[in-house]
Design a protein around this motif. Structure first.
Motif, mmCIF file in Angstrom:
data_model
loop_
_atom_site.group_PDB
_atom_site.id
_atom_site.type_symbol
_atom_site.label_atom_id
_atom_site.label_comp_id
_atom_site.label_asym_id
_atom_site.label_seq_id
_atom_site.Cartn_x
_atom_site.Cartn_y
_atom_site.Cartn_z
ATOM 1 N N ALA A 202 0.846 -1.198 0.000
ATOM 2 C CA ALA A 202 0.000 0.000 0.000
ATOM 3 C C ALA A 202 0.880 1.245 0.000
ATOM 4 O O ALA A 202 1.959 1.267 0.611
ATOM 5 C CB ALA A 202 -0.920 0.018 1.222
ATOM 6 N N LEU A 203 0.415 2.283 -0.695
ATOM 7 C CA LEU A 203 1.137 3.550 -0.768
ATOM 8 C C LEU A 203 0.129 4.672 -0.887
ATOM 9 O O LEU A 203 -0.802 4.593 -1.701
ATOM 10 C CB LEU A 203 2.081 3.568 -1.974
ATOM 11 N N GLY A 204 0.294 5.733 -0.074
ATOM 12 C CA GLY A 204 -0.606 6.872 -0.181
ATOM 13 C C GLY A 204 -0.355 7.891 0.904
ATOM 14 O O GLY A 204 0.526 7.740 1.752
ATOM 15 N N LYS A 205 -1.179 8.942 0.875
ATOM 16 C CA LYS A 205 -1.095 10.032 1.842
ATOM 17 C C LYS A 205 -2.283 9.933 2.781
ATOM 18 O O LYS A 205 -3.424 9.712 2.343
ATOM 19 C CB LYS A 205 -1.095 11.379 1.124
ATOM 20 N N VAL A 206 -2.026 10.089 4.081
ATOM 21 C CA VAL A 206 -3.090 9.995 5.079
ATOM 22 C C VAL A 206 -4.131 11.073 4.828
ATOM 23 O O VAL A 206 -3.790 12.240 4.599
ATOM 24 C CB VAL A 206 -2.512 10.109 6.500
ATOM 25 N N ARG A 207 -5.401 10.675 4.867
ATOM 26 C CA ARG A 207 -6.490 11.627 4.679
ATOM 27 C C ARG A 207 -6.758 12.392 5.967
ATOM 28 O O ARG A 207 -6.531 11.899 7.062
ATOM 29 C CB ARG A 207 -7.766 10.897 4.247
ATOM 30 N N GLN A 208 -7.274 13.600 5.829
ATOM 31 C CA GLN A 208 -7.591 14.432 6.979
ATOM 32 C C GLN A 208 -8.699 13.785 7.797
ATOM 33 O O GLN A 208 -9.764 13.445 7.282
ATOM 34 C CB GLN A 208 -8.041 15.821 6.516
ATOM 35 N N GLU A 209 -8.454 13.583 9.096
ATOM 36 C CA GLU A 209 -9.463 13.011 9.987
ATOM 37 C C GLU A 209 -9.903 14.004 11.050
ATOM 38 O O GLU A 209 -11.057 14.038 11.435
ATOM 39 C CB GLU A 209 -8.920 11.737 10.635
ATOM 40 N N SER A 210 -9.000 14.786 11.571
ATOM 41 C CA SER A 210 -9.337 15.812 12.562
ATOM 42 C C SER A 210 -8.227 16.843 12.566
ATOM 43 O O SER A 210 -7.183 16.680 11.925
ATOM 44 C CB SER A 210 -9.509 15.193 13.954
ATOM 45 N N GLY A 211 -8.409 17.928 13.302
ATOM 46 C CA GLY A 211 -7.414 18.982 13.344
ATOM 47 C C GLY A 211 -6.187 18.604 14.155
ATOM 48 O O GLY A 211 -6.171 17.632 14.895
ATOM 49 N N GLY A 212 -5.136 19.384 14.008
ATOM 50 C CA GLY A 212 -3.924 19.187 14.794
ATOM 51 C C GLY A 212 -3.099 17.998 14.381
ATOM 52 O O GLY A 212 -2.343 17.449 15.182
ATOM 53 N N GLN A 213 -3.213 17.569 13.107
ATOM 54 C CA GLN A 213 -2.497 16.396 12.658
ATOM 55 C C GLN A 213 -1.530 16.726 11.531
ATOM 56 O O GLN A 213 -1.784 17.608 10.706
ATOM 57 C CB GLN A 213 -3.478 15.328 12.140
ATOM 58 N N VAL A 214 -0.431 16.007 11.512
ATOM 59 C CA VAL A 214 0.456 15.982 10.363
ATOM 60 C C VAL A 214 -0.010 14.831 9.474
ATOM 61 O O VAL A 214 -0.282 13.735 9.957
ATOM 62 C CB VAL A 214 1.923 15.764 10.803
ATOM 63 N N LEU A 215 -0.125 15.083 8.179
ATOM 64 C CA LEU A 215 -0.651 14.083 7.260
ATOM 65 C C LEU A 215 0.482 13.563 6.383
ATOM 66 O O LEU A 215 0.786 14.127 5.333
ATOM 67 C CB LEU A 215 -1.770 14.680 6.397
ATOM 68 N N PRO A 216 1.140 12.481 6.791
ATOM 69 C CA PRO A 216 2.322 12.013 6.070
ATOM 70 C C PRO A 216 1.974 11.099 4.890
ATOM 71 O O PRO A 216 0.873 10.552 4.801
ATOM 72 C CB PRO A 216 3.065 11.224 7.147
ATOM 73 N N TRP A 217 2.947 10.916 4.000
ATOM 74 C CA TRP A 217 2.904 9.850 3.018
ATOM 75 C C TRP A 217 3.292 8.545 3.714
ATOM 76 O O TRP A 217 4.169 8.523 4.567
ATOM 77 C CB TRP A 217 3.866 10.142 1.870
ATOM 78 N N VAL A 218 2.622 7.465 3.315
ATOM 79 C CA VAL A 218 2.817 6.179 3.986
ATOM 80 C C VAL A 218 3.000 5.084 2.932
ATOM 81 O O VAL A 218 2.291 5.056 1.914
ATOM 82 C CB VAL A 218 1.614 5.821 4.883
ATOM 83 N N GLY A 219 3.946 4.198 3.184
ATOM 84 C CA GLY A 219 4.101 2.999 2.378
ATOM 85 C C GLY A 219 4.203 1.795 3.296
ATOM 86 O O GLY A 219 4.854 1.856 4.344
ATOM 87 N N SER A 220 3.531 0.695 2.936
ATOM 88 C CA SER A 220 3.605 -0.505 3.766
ATOM 89 C C SER A 220 3.595 -1.733 2.875
ATOM 90 O O SER A 220 3.046 -1.712 1.765
ATOM 91 C CB SER A 220 2.434 -0.574 4.755
ATOM 92 N N PHE A 221 4.229 -2.780 3.357
ATOM 93 C CA PHE A 221 4.125 -4.064 2.683
ATOM 94 C C PHE A 221 4.158 -5.164 3.729
ATOM 95 O O PHE A 221 4.705 -5.009 4.822
ATOM 96 C CB PHE A 221 5.241 -4.256 1.637
ATOM 97 N N SER A 222 3.563 -6.298 3.402
ATOM 98 C CA SER A 222 3.563 -7.460 4.287
ATOM 99 C C SER A 222 3.561 -8.721 3.443
ATOM 100 O O SER A 222 3.123 -8.715 2.284
ATOM 101 C CB SER A 222 2.352 -7.439 5.230
ATOM 102 N N GLN A 223 4.074 -9.791 4.027
ATOM 103 C CA GLN A 223 4.160 -11.075 3.328
ATOM 104 C C GLN A 223 3.963 -12.191 4.337
ATOM 105 O O GLN A 223 4.479 -12.127 5.453
ATOM 106 C CB GLN A 223 5.524 -11.217 2.654
ATOM 107 N N GLY A 224 3.182 -13.193 3.948
ATOM 108 C CA GLY A 224 2.980 -14.349 4.809
ATOM 109 C C GLY A 224 3.432 -15.620 4.121
ATOM 110 O O GLY A 224 3.365 -15.738 2.892
ATOM 111 N N TRP A 225 3.927 -16.578 4.915
ATOM 112 C CA TRP A 225 4.417 -17.842 4.369
ATOM 113 C C TRP A 225 3.859 -19.012 5.187
ATOM 114 O O TRP A 225 3.801 -18.945 6.412
ATOM 115 C CB TRP A 225 5.946 -17.921 4.423
ATOM 116 N N ARG A 226 3.483 -20.079 4.527
ATOM 117 C CA ARG A 226 3.149 -21.326 5.185
ATOM 118 C C ARG A 226 4.416 -22.188 5.151
ATOM 119 O O ARG A 226 4.779 -22.741 4.110
ATOM 120 C CB ARG A 226 1.996 -22.021 4.464
ATOM 121 N N ILE A 227 5.120 -22.272 6.293
ATOM 122 C CA ILE A 227 6.378 -23.017 6.355
ATOM 123 C C ILE A 227 6.108 -24.511 6.259
ATOM 124 O O ILE A 227 6.738 -25.231 5.483
ATOM 125 C CB ILE A 227 7.152 -22.686 7.638
#
Length: 664
Positions: A202-227
């Motif tokens: 996932a990649l994007g910019k945090v949407r405005q939810e309330s006042g007093g916030q810094v709205l950063p760009w965010v990137g995340s990834f995850s991976q799962g394995w069945r060992i």
């Protein structure tokens, strides 16, 4: 409309849609009057396997009218790689992290393309009415729906989106009532290892939810394995402006029905110059089908932050926390079901609670008792013990609930009588009267719930001896705009759906689907509001709702669609005008039994079933049928009065007929 793919499922198609859920209430009392209205809308379209959706909410109350745009996004599954792309205003679904709503995109596996054989997840519940519809959602997305008979039901191997999210189960009774309960993630995972999520990004910019916030760009990834069959591992990373986090999770089954899970997070909040970690451990053991034991523990350091914590510029210094919980449940046929739970939370203050529950059905009488006691020292009010006892017993078509409730030093005792039923097949009612003996308070309430075939409407009202009144009205459904017109649905439209089209304009024909029943409109069209992606599902025309003079060539169709497909299901009606002829010969004698009836081309039609009795499945105009010449008898022509319009109220028409000899 849709076309067949090489894999055998239908894909493509185009249609627009609107789902609505509207509610309005009026409350009155001697000291206040208030009104509240709520409208939830979802609109969008499907085109070429793309699904575009936008959701809005409108709230109106004393404080004014508030409009909230929740999200707008487009999504599509690319079947050649088994991934789903979603772009726009998104809620990140496949992640180890708690991420607020983003303006961006995410890529994740489409689990419907790779269903796990035997998920091991079982959902049990109770339906009060026959043909109740059970809906199971996860992340507010419908993942399973089926019809169940009245009584206790068990749904084995329910497919899920994620093993880390609760299941929201709704039982939609045929009388309009709804019952909700939740199957927690820990309950889901007790039977076996969860399904690995695969690679998600996932990649994007945090949407405005309330006042007093810094709205950063965010990137995340995850991976799962069945060992292997006993071990799952997963990991991920989150990178944002001024914040980073790592996560790892392991699941291990040392024995059958014993699951150990550990989850670990590391965070670095650069904006507040703190870092910390969070650790969660759990053990779930089910030695028997009717016995379960769960133990949970967690620790969070003072510097640990979620992404949303780091976004506030004036976020206060955190505190380390310790959590512990244990629960057990078991049931015995002769003693009933028991549950026991304990939780402890340690931070600046220590809070604890214990709860005990018991339930038993004796004949048709249901007994339930629950007790909870707070053990912390922070507040006497919060620590007050709470006790609830309910005894429900049948009384004819009604049932009576007797209850006792206690919270601290305050207790109430009361009784209510409830009844419900059908006024018409599409109109249900419920009535209830309640009396509290402690406060000498009496109230009555009633509701009407109607499925109008193209929308649902519910009206309810209540009044009590304290002169408090409440009135509510709600409606919900969906609308689809497609190539053949506009069609209304009593159910909301989902990602993949179908348009049913009859070859004749006949309204009120019932169509049974896995998501419930829908009906054709004036143009002979209906919406199948939801079809499971990449799975076969049946859509059946209910022949009992056809006009008396009609039949269908193929009333059952099995369809398999891709995600986002809009398909059209065509049904061909066969019109038949059935008639029972009482036939007499010119001399007044009845036509002999087993006389052959032919058409003008001497093609056999039928035979008289008795003396003077002929049954015709599709009767033509008078004078076109003949009684064949045989056994020395002359041929004669059947003459009968036939109205221009057929009788649609009866299976066949009864006509008097005369057999007239042909002139030489």
């Amino acid at each position: 409309m849709s076309t067949a793919s090489p894999s055998g499922y239908l894909r493509g198609g185009m249609a627009g849609l609107l789902n609505y859920d509207m509610f309005s209430s009026l409350s009155k009392s001697p000291w206040d009057t208030s009104r509240h209205s709520y409208v939830s809308l979802e609109n969008g379209f499907n085109a070429g396997d793309w699904q575009v959706r936008s959701r809005q909410i409108i709230n109106q109350s004393k404080s004014g009218t508030q409009f909230t745009a929740l999200q707008t996004y487009a999504q599509r599954t690319f079947t050649n790689v088994g991934l789903q792309l979603q772009a726009g205003q998104i809620n990140v679904r496949s992640s180890l992290f708690a991420i607020p709503s983003l303006s961006g995109m995410q890529i994740e596996p489409d689990r419907a393309l790779n269903p796990v054989s035997g998920s091991g997840i079982t959902v049990t519940g109770i339906a009060q009415t026959p043909q109740a519809r059970v809906e199971i959602k996860q992340n507010n997305q419908l993942i399973y729906s089926t019809l169940v008979p009245a009584g206790r039901f068990t749904l084995p191997d329910v497919p899920t989106i994620s093993a880390n999210t609760d299941l929201q189960v709704t039982v939609n009774e045929t009388n309009g009532e709804k019952h909700h309960f939740v199957v927690s993630a820990s309950e889901q995972n007790a039977a076996q290892l969860s399904q690995p999520e695969g690679l998600s990004f996932a990649l994007g910019k945090v949407r405005q939810e309330s006042g007093g916030q810094v709205l950063p760009w965010v990137g995340s990834f995850s991976q799962g394995w069945r060992i292997n069959s006993q071990l799952n591992l997963s990991g991920g990373a989150l990178l944002a402006q001024g914040y980073q986090s790592l996560a790892a999770r392991g699941e291990f089954m040392p024995l059958k029905n014993w699951l150990l899970r550990s989850s670990w997070w590391l965070s670095h909040d650069q904006q507040h110059s703190v870092q910390g970690q969070n650790l969660e451990l759990s053990s779930t053991y089910r030695p028997l089908k009717n016995v379960g034991i769960t133990v949970r523990a967690g620790h969070s350091s003072a510097g640990y932050r979620h992404l949303t914590d780091s976004m506030y510029q004036n976020h206060q210094q955190g505190l380390s926390t310790h959590t512990f919980g244990a629960s057990a449940h078991w049931s015995l046929s002769y003693l009933g079901g028991f549950s026991l739970g304990y939780t402890r939370f340690v931070s600046q203050q220590t809070t604890q609670s214990i709860n005990i529950g018991w339930g038993k059905t004796i004949g048709k009488v249901n007994i339930r008792a629950d007790w909870q006691q707070g053990l912390g020292r922070s507040s006497t009010k919060n620590n007050a013990d709470q006790l609830f006892v309910n005894v429900s017993l049948p009384w004819g078509e009604q049932h009576i609930d007797n209850y006792y409730r206690r919270s601290g030093r305050r207790s109430t005792m009361g009784s209510s009588i409830n009844t419900h039923g059908k006024i018409t097949p599409a109109l249900n009612y419920s009535l209830a009267a309640n009396h509290e003996f402690t406060e000498k308070h009496t109230g009555i309430r009633g509701s009407l719930n109607s499925n109008l075939h193209y929308t649902k409407v519910n009206v309810s009202a209540s009044i009590d001896t304290n002169r408090r009144q409440n009135y509510n009205v709600s409606t919900q459904g969906g609308v689809v705009a497609h190539a053949a017109g506009i069609t209304f649905s009593p159910e909301p439209i989902q990602e993949s759906f179908a348009i049913v089209k009859l070859d004749q304009k006949v309204a009120g024909i019932a169509i049974d689907t896995g998501q419930g029943r829908v009906w054709t409109d004036f143009w002979g069209q209906a919406v199948v509001p939801s079809l499971p992606a990449y799975q076969s599902s049946n859509v059946e025309l209910n022949t009992e709702t056809l006009p008396k003079n009609a039949d269908v060539r193929n009333g059952l169709q099995s369809v398999k669609v891709g995600r986002g497909a809009v398909t059209q299901l065509n049904y061909q009606l066969l019109r038949e005008r059935r008639a029972l002829l009482n036939v007499t010969l010119p001399d007044g004698r009845p036509l002999p039994k087993d006389s052959l009836i032919v058409d003008s081309n001497q093609q056999y039609i039928t035979s008289s079933v008795d003396n003077g009795v002929v049954f015709i499945n599709n009767i033509p105009a008078s004078g076109t049928l003949l009684v064949a010449a045989e056994n020395g008898n002359e041929a004669c022509r059947l003459m009968y009065p036939l109205n221009e319009q057929p009788d649609l109220e009866n299976y066949y028409e009864t006509l008097a007929a005369t057999c007239v000899f042909e002139k030489a």
